[in-house]
Design a protein around this motif. Sequence first.
Motif, PDB file in Angstrom:
ATOM      1  N   TRP A  86       0.835  -1.202   0.000  1.00 52.03           N
ATOM      2  CA  TRP A  86       0.000   0.000   0.000  1.00 52.03           C
ATOM      3  C   TRP A  86       0.873   1.256   0.000  1.00 52.03           C
ATOM      4  CZ3 TRP A  86      -5.470  -0.525   1.102  1.00 52.03           C
ATOM      5  CH2 TRP A  86      -5.868  -1.804   1.526  1.00 52.03           C
ATOM      6  N   SER A  87       0.380   2.314  -0.628  1.00 52.97           N
ATOM      7  CA  SER A  87       0.969   3.644  -0.496  1.00 52.97           C
ATOM      8  C   SER A  87       0.177   4.410   0.556  1.00 52.97           C
ATOM      9  CB  SER A  87       0.921   4.386  -1.835  1.00 52.97           C
ATOM     10  OG  SER A  87       1.378   5.712  -1.685  1.00 52.97           O
ATOM     11  N   LEU A  88       0.880   4.939   1.574  1.00 48.79           N
ATOM     12  CA  LEU A  88       0.231   5.672   2.659  1.00 48.79           C
ATOM     13  C   LEU A  88       0.613   7.150   2.554  1.00 48.79           C
ATOM     14  CD1 LEU A  88       0.934   3.199   5.640  1.00 48.79           C
ATOM     15  CD2 LEU A  88      -1.016   3.231   4.054  1.00 48.79           C
ATOM     16  N   ASP A  89      -0.237   7.919   1.926  1.00 50.50           N
ATOM     17  CA  ASP A  89      -0.011   9.344   1.717  1.00 50.50           C
ATOM     18  C   ASP A  89      -0.461  10.101   2.965  1.00 50.50           C
ATOM     19  OD1 ASP A  89       0.070  11.986   0.947  1.00 50.50           O
ATOM     20  OD2 ASP A  89      -1.012  11.689  -0.936  1.00 50.50           O
ATOM     21  N   ALA A  90       0.490  10.779   3.624  1.00 48.82           N
ATOM     22  CA  ALA A  90       0.169  11.496   4.857  1.00 48.82           C
ATOM     23  C   ALA A  90      -0.861  12.591   4.641  1.00 48.82           C
ATOM     24  CB  ALA A  90       1.444  12.094   5.454  1.00 48.82           C
ATOM     25  N   ALA A  91      -1.005  13.078   3.416  1.00 56.01           N
ATOM     26  CA  ALA A  91      -1.942  14.169   3.121  1.00 56.01           C
ATOM     27  C   ALA A  91      -3.375  13.670   2.952  1.00 56.01           C
ATOM     28  CB  ALA A  91      -1.505  14.920   1.864  1.00 56.01           C
ATOM     29  N   GLN A  92      -3.577  12.349   2.869  1.00 50.91           N
ATOM     30  CA  GLN A  92      -4.913  11.798   2.639  1.00 50.91           C
ATOM     31  C   GLN A  92      -5.400  11.044   3.877  1.00 50.91           C
ATOM     32  OE1 GLN A  92      -6.711  12.518   0.197  1.00 50.91           O
ATOM     33  NE2 GLN A  92      -5.351  13.127  -1.463  1.00 50.91           N
ATOM     34  N   PRO A  93      -6.689  11.159   4.212  1.00 47.93           N
ATOM     35  CA  PRO A  93      -7.233  10.431   5.363  1.00 47.93           C
ATOM     36  C   PRO A  93      -7.596   8.988   5.045  1.00 47.93           C
ATOM     37  CG  PRO A  93      -8.949  11.791   4.401  1.00 47.93           C
ATOM     38  CD  PRO A  93      -7.701  12.070   3.608  1.00 47.93           C
ATOM     39  N   TYR A  94      -7.297   8.543   3.834  1.00 43.19           N
ATOM     40  CA  TYR A  94      -7.655   7.196   3.413  1.00 43.19           C
ATOM     41  C   TYR A  94      -6.508   6.598   2.599  1.00 43.19           C
ATOM     42  CZ  TYR A  94      -8.568   9.638  -0.982  1.00 43.19           C
ATOM     43  OH  TYR A  94      -8.435  10.411  -2.104  1.00 43.19           O
ATOM     44  N   VAL A  95      -6.595   5.281   2.374  1.00 45.77           N
ATOM     45  CA  VAL A  95      -5.700   4.594   1.443  1.00 45.77           C
ATOM     46  C   VAL A  95      -6.570   3.883   0.408  1.00 45.77           C
ATOM     47  CG1 VAL A  95      -3.782   4.327   3.024  1.00 45.77           C
ATOM     48  CG2 VAL A  95      -5.577   2.611   2.991  1.00 45.77           C
ATOM     49  N   THR A  96      -6.031   3.687  -0.782  1.00 41.09           N
ATOM     50  CA  THR A  96      -6.790   3.086  -1.873  1.00 41.09           C
ATOM     51  C   THR A  96      -6.492   1.597  -1.958  1.00 41.09           C
ATOM     52  OG1 THR A  96      -6.797   5.162  -3.119  1.00 41.09           O
ATOM     53  CG2 THR A  96      -7.248   3.132  -4.346  1.00 41.09           C
ATOM     54  N   PHE A  97      -7.537   0.785  -1.805  1.00 36.83           N
ATOM     55  CA  PHE A  97      -7.398  -0.667  -1.932  1.00 36.83           C
ATOM     56  C   PHE A  97      -7.246  -1.051  -3.403  1.00 36.83           C
ATOM     57  CE2 PHE A  97      -9.360  -4.929  -2.348  1.00 36.83           C
ATOM     58  CZ  PHE A  97      -8.507  -5.649  -1.515  1.00 36.83           C
ATOM     59  N   LYS A  98      -8.159  -0.572  -4.218  1.00 38.09           N
ATOM     60  CA  LYS A  98      -8.080  -0.626  -5.674  1.00 38.09           C
ATOM     61  C   LYS A  98      -9.049   0.421  -6.183  1.00 38.09           C
ATOM     62  CE  LYS A  98      -9.813  -4.101  -7.871  1.00 38.09           C
ATOM     63  NZ  LYS A  98     -10.123  -5.457  -8.369  1.00 38.09           N
ATOM     64  N   GLU A  99      -9.135   0.640  -7.470  1.00 31.18           N
ATOM     65  CA  GLU A  99      -9.986   1.703  -7.998  1.00 31.18           C
ATOM     66  C   GLU A  99     -11.415   1.537  -7.505  1.00 31.18           C
ATOM     67  OE1 GLU A  99     -11.320   3.728 -12.257  1.00 31.18           O
ATOM     68  OE2 GLU A  99      -9.940   2.015 -12.217  1.00 31.18           O
ATOM     69  N   GLY A 100     -11.921   2.595  -6.864  1.00 29.64           N
ATOM     70  CA  GLY A 100     -13.291   2.582  -6.370  1.00 29.64           C
ATOM     71  C   GLY A 100     -13.457   2.120  -4.940  1.00 29.64           C
ATOM     72  N   ILE A 101     -12.352   1.742  -4.259  1.00 33.18           N
ATOM     73  CA  ILE A 101     -12.452   1.276  -2.870  1.00 33.18           C
ATOM     74  C   ILE A 101     -11.402   1.999  -2.031  1.00 33.18           C
ATOM     75  CG2 ILE A 101     -12.376  -0.691  -1.292  1.00 33.18           C
ATOM     76  CD1 ILE A 101     -13.070  -2.502  -3.607  1.00 33.18           C
ATOM     77  N   ARG A 102     -11.852   2.773  -1.050  1.00 35.16           N
ATOM     78  CA  ARG A 102     -10.958   3.529  -0.171  1.00 35.16           C
ATOM     79  C   ARG A 102     -11.174   3.101   1.278  1.00 35.16           C
ATOM     80  NH1 ARG A 102     -11.863   9.664  -2.613  1.00 35.16           N
ATOM     81  NH2 ARG A 102     -10.748   9.339  -4.585  1.00 35.16           N
ATOM     82  N   ILE A 103     -10.081   2.926   1.997  1.00 35.93           N
ATOM     83  CA  ILE A 103     -10.116   2.495   3.386  1.00 35.93           C
ATOM     84  C   ILE A 103      -9.667   3.658   4.263  1.00 35.93           C
ATOM     85  CG2 ILE A 103      -9.343   0.764   5.046  1.00 35.93           C
ATOM     86  CD1 ILE A 103     -10.825  -0.371   2.595  1.00 35.93           C
TER      87      ILE A 103
END
Length: 324
Positions: free
Chosen positions: A120-137
């Motif tokens: 996974w890529s964990l972007d500190a600027a985002q409150p979520y991470v992307t599982f795959k297109e259309g799914i955010r955790i």
Amino acid sequence: MSCKIRSKSIHIYRHQQHLKWSRHIPPVQTISSGDVIHFDTIDGSNGQITKASSKSALEAFDISRADPAFGPVFVTGAEPGDVLQVEILELETADWGWTAIVPGFGLLPDEFPEPVLKIWSLDAAQPYVTFKEGIRIPKRPFLGVMGVAPGSGGDFSMIPPLNTGGNLDCRYLTVGSKLYLPVQAPGALFSCGDGHAAQGDGEVCGTAIETSLKAKLRLTILKNQSWVTAAQFETPPRTADLQAVDDAWLPDKGEYAAMGIDADLHEAARKATRNLIEWLVRARALNREEAYMLASVAGSLKIVEIVDMPNFVVAMSLPLNIFV
């Protein structure tokens, strides 16, 4: 929630780790009740999985090196019969994490025998991470391991949780929460580790979004609390700013849940998980391995009914707002 770690006054480093619980491990720091400590932890693989790893890393994975704890910390004045209060003040994830299906591990090991690794890529600027297109955790970082030394002699594995804490994998121990641990050895000998960026209740495939964490904790002795015989915790009310961040991109859309019914509670949980996987495959076009990992990082196992013997009812639920 990523937060910057500021003070460096009391610091536990990555090399100050151990792989067993024992009252005989020498402390790496001695502190006073109420002191704040900064922990720099590595992920639960103990460096065996890197950002560039492929599934071959799982084939060579050494479980005896997994889930290192960082410490221990001796708290002056802590005695058996006391409680150690652990306040989670700040948590900062690394910029990447991993989730895996490890052969022989998890709730459905017989149905998922092949290794699968997701970076996974964990972007500190985002409150979520992307599982795959259309799914955010949503990110909800926490330490999977927090505990004190057992009172009895000998060495205890890091993998199963104990009454004194350890590998609790409790996703509610986020920033603002307090963990209460029964002290059984002089000085308590507190350690922590096993950072997670997000996890569902149950962690059904055996891994969350595993990541290295920097943690800022306050350790305080509560005297004469012998009635506390196992870990307890307290969570804070959700603050207006956190609610506003969530509402901006994660409005509540309800949940979808699949049930499992069986006379064995463990088997009921397996059935519920299996049934949710089937729904994700049929209704959301995931493959079975993706569905299993998604259930682990975002799903929640719930005991729905436990009194109508001989059968138990367990539900595995998933918030619908993760589907963007």
